[in-house]
Design an enzyme around this catalytic site. Structure first.
Site, PDB file in Angstrom:
ATOM      1  N   GLY A  54       0.815  -1.200   0.000  1.00 54.98           N
ATOM      2  CA  GLY A  54       0.000   0.000   0.000  1.00 54.98           C
ATOM      3  C   GLY A  54       0.852   1.255   0.000  1.00 54.98           C
ATOM      4  O   GLY A  54       1.951   1.290   0.555  1.00 54.98           O
ATOM      5  N   SER A  55       0.349   2.294  -0.639  1.00 60.26           N
ATOM      6  CA  SER A  55       1.021   3.597  -0.603  1.00 60.26           C
ATOM      7  C   SER A  55       0.728   4.269   0.741  1.00 60.26           C
ATOM      8  O   SER A  55      -0.084   3.813   1.529  1.00 60.26           O
ATOM      9  CB  SER A  55       0.552   4.463  -1.767  1.00 60.26           C
ATOM     10  OG  SER A  55       0.889   3.863  -3.003  1.00 60.26           O
ATOM     11  N   GLY A  56       1.419   5.390   0.982  1.00 55.49           N
ATOM     12  CA  GLY A  56       1.259   6.095   2.240  1.00 55.49           C
ATOM     13  C   GLY A  56       2.383   5.849   3.220  1.00 55.49           C
ATOM     14  O   GLY A  56       2.384   6.386   4.328  1.00 55.49           O
ATOM     15  N   HIS A  57       3.376   5.019   2.811  1.00 53.80           N
ATOM     16  CA  HIS A  57       4.521   4.707   3.674  1.00 53.80           C
ATOM     17  C   HIS A  57       5.817   5.246   3.070  1.00 53.80           C
ATOM     18  O   HIS A  57       6.900   4.732   3.353  1.00 53.80           O
ATOM     19  CB  HIS A  57       4.653   3.194   3.858  1.00 53.80           C
ATOM     20  CG  HIS A  57       3.408   2.519   4.322  1.00 53.80           C
ATOM     21  ND1 HIS A  57       2.829   2.797   5.542  1.00 53.80           N
ATOM     22  CD2 HIS A  57       2.626   1.585   3.725  1.00 53.80           C
ATOM     23  CE1 HIS A  57       1.739   2.050   5.682  1.00 53.80           C
ATOM     24  NE2 HIS A  57       1.590   1.318   4.597  1.00 53.80           N
ATOM     25  N   LYS A 105       5.687  -7.939   2.867  1.00 53.30           N
ATOM     26  CA  LYS A 105       5.464  -7.660   4.283  1.00 53.30           C
ATOM     27  C   LYS A 105       4.294  -8.498   4.783  1.00 53.30           C
ATOM     28  O   LYS A 105       3.359  -8.787   4.042  1.00 53.30           O
ATOM     29  CB  LYS A 105       5.197  -6.175   4.512  1.00 53.30           C
ATOM     30  CG  LYS A 105       6.389  -5.289   4.171  1.00 53.30           C
ATOM     31  CD  LYS A 105       6.170  -3.858   4.606  1.00 53.30           C
ATOM     32  CE  LYS A 105       4.920  -3.247   4.025  1.00 53.30           C
ATOM     33  NZ  LYS A 105       4.877  -3.300   2.548  1.00 53.30           N
ATOM     34  N   ASP A 110      -1.170  -8.333   1.236  1.00 49.55           N
ATOM     35  CA  ASP A 110       0.109  -8.469   0.539  1.00 49.55           C
ATOM     36  C   ASP A 110       0.470  -9.937   0.345  1.00 49.55           C
ATOM     37  O   ASP A 110       0.901 -10.346  -0.748  1.00 49.55           O
ATOM     38  CB  ASP A 110       1.215  -7.762   1.320  1.00 49.55           C
ATOM     39  CG  ASP A 110       1.105  -6.241   1.262  1.00 49.55           C
ATOM     40  OD1 ASP A 110       0.352  -5.733   0.414  1.00 49.55           O
ATOM     41  OD2 ASP A 110       1.767  -5.573   2.069  1.00 49.55           O
ATOM     42  N   HIS A 215      -0.251   1.049   9.926  1.00 49.13           N
ATOM     43  CA  HIS A 215      -1.560   1.494   9.444  1.00 49.13           C
ATOM     44  C   HIS A 215      -2.431   2.006  10.594  1.00 49.13           C
ATOM     45  O   HIS A 215      -3.625   2.214  10.418  1.00 49.13           O
ATOM     46  CB  HIS A 215      -2.287   0.341   8.747  1.00 49.13           C
ATOM     47  CG  HIS A 215      -1.486  -0.327   7.690  1.00 49.13           C
ATOM     48  ND1 HIS A 215      -0.873  -1.544   7.877  1.00 49.13           N
ATOM     49  CD2 HIS A 215      -1.175   0.067   6.429  1.00 49.13           C
ATOM     50  CE1 HIS A 215      -0.231  -1.891   6.780  1.00 49.13           C
ATOM     51  NE2 HIS A 215      -0.390  -0.929   5.890  1.00 49.13           N
TER      52      HIS A 215
END
Length: 278
Positions: A54-57, A105, A110, A215
């Protein structure tokens, strides 16, 4: 909370476009439907190293694409795994006769999507291996451990071995050894902030969360807010108790979880942090 954003549903695409100001990176022709950032100079002559999530990291994962690091990164929506088709597209674009290692991860989406893509790639005749990073020690050894910042060690070491021309089996085995000897824990003054969503609050001004997930998943406990040295000692002692070799030497990644300022980071990395052969 306010963010620098145009439209929330376009921020991942526009962030990737920003990364492409680096002339050594490109995307697949199917962008933005499929978000894969890949080295422009990749020639499939060595083992491909692919990761994502996921994006945002950020800078994970696309920010780690480059020589001696990732060959390609697959970007999902904010905090959401990329699709099976996106992962498979990355494998097909990057993998040559030497094969491909997927670094995953330990989150359900994932594991599922990268795992299915790996199976489909193998059915097409490609040599694909996977490793799953589960370095979070916050909730103990007998629960499903999450993948945290220790993933970067796996990216770097696997990427360097691929650059040196090591075989897929050698790289996968070393990556697994790195995972087995990596421990991480989160420490946060506030809850995780989700782009485009209402801010939630479960901590007051006198509380800190030990073991917060990337998250916003709950940690092991809520502790009292205190001076930086006291809080760092709590986190470091928790890590030290979970190191596989108490007398070993370790490298340390000190990660800001996306929001701690550089001056705070420098302040917290100074002595008197306990020294554990780092």
């Amino acid at each position: 909370m306010k963010f620098f954003v145009n439209e929330t549903d376009q921020i991942v695409n526009e962030a990737i476009e920003g990364l492409l100001t680096n002339p050594k990176l490109t995307v697949l022709d199917s962008f933005p439907e499929v978000r894969v950032v890949i080295r422009k100079d990749w020639d499939q002559s060595k083992v491909a190293i692919i990761s994502g999530g996921g994006s945002g990291h950020e800078p994970a994962h696309a920010g780690f694409v480059g020589k001696g690091m990732l060959t390609a990164a697959v970007c999902g929506d904010i905090f959401a795994s990329p699709t099976v088709d996106a992962v498979l597209s990355a494998i097909l674009a990057a993998t040559g006769p030497k094969g491909c290692l997927l670094i995953i991860k330990n989150y359900t989406g994932d594991r599922l999507n990268f795992g299915l893509a790996a199976e489909q790639a193998r059915a097409l005749g490609l040599d694909v291996k996977t490793v799953t990073v589960d370095d979070d020690i916050a909730l103990g050894q007998h629960v499903k451990k999450r993948g945290l910042a220790g993933t970067l060690f796996v990216h770097k070491i696997a990427g360097q071995l691929a650059k040196e021309g090591k075989t897929l089996d050698e790289i996968a085995a070393t990556a697994q050894r790195v995972i087995d000897h990596t421990a991480s824990i989160g420490l946060s003054l506030t809850e995780c902030q989700h782009l485009g969503q209402e801010t939630t609050q479960r901590l007051n001004d006198n509380q800190v969360e030990l073991g917060l997930g990337i998250h916003g998943e709950p940690g092991i406990e809520v502790i009292a807010y205190d001076q930086a040295d006291v809080l760092m000692r709590v986190a470091i002692e928790k890590l030290a108790a979970n190191l596989p070799d108490a007398n070993g030497r370790y490298a340390m990644i000190f990660n800001n979880m996306g929001s701690v300022s550089p001056i705070e980071m420098s302040h917290m990395s100074r002595p008197p942090i306990p020294r554990y052969n780092c």
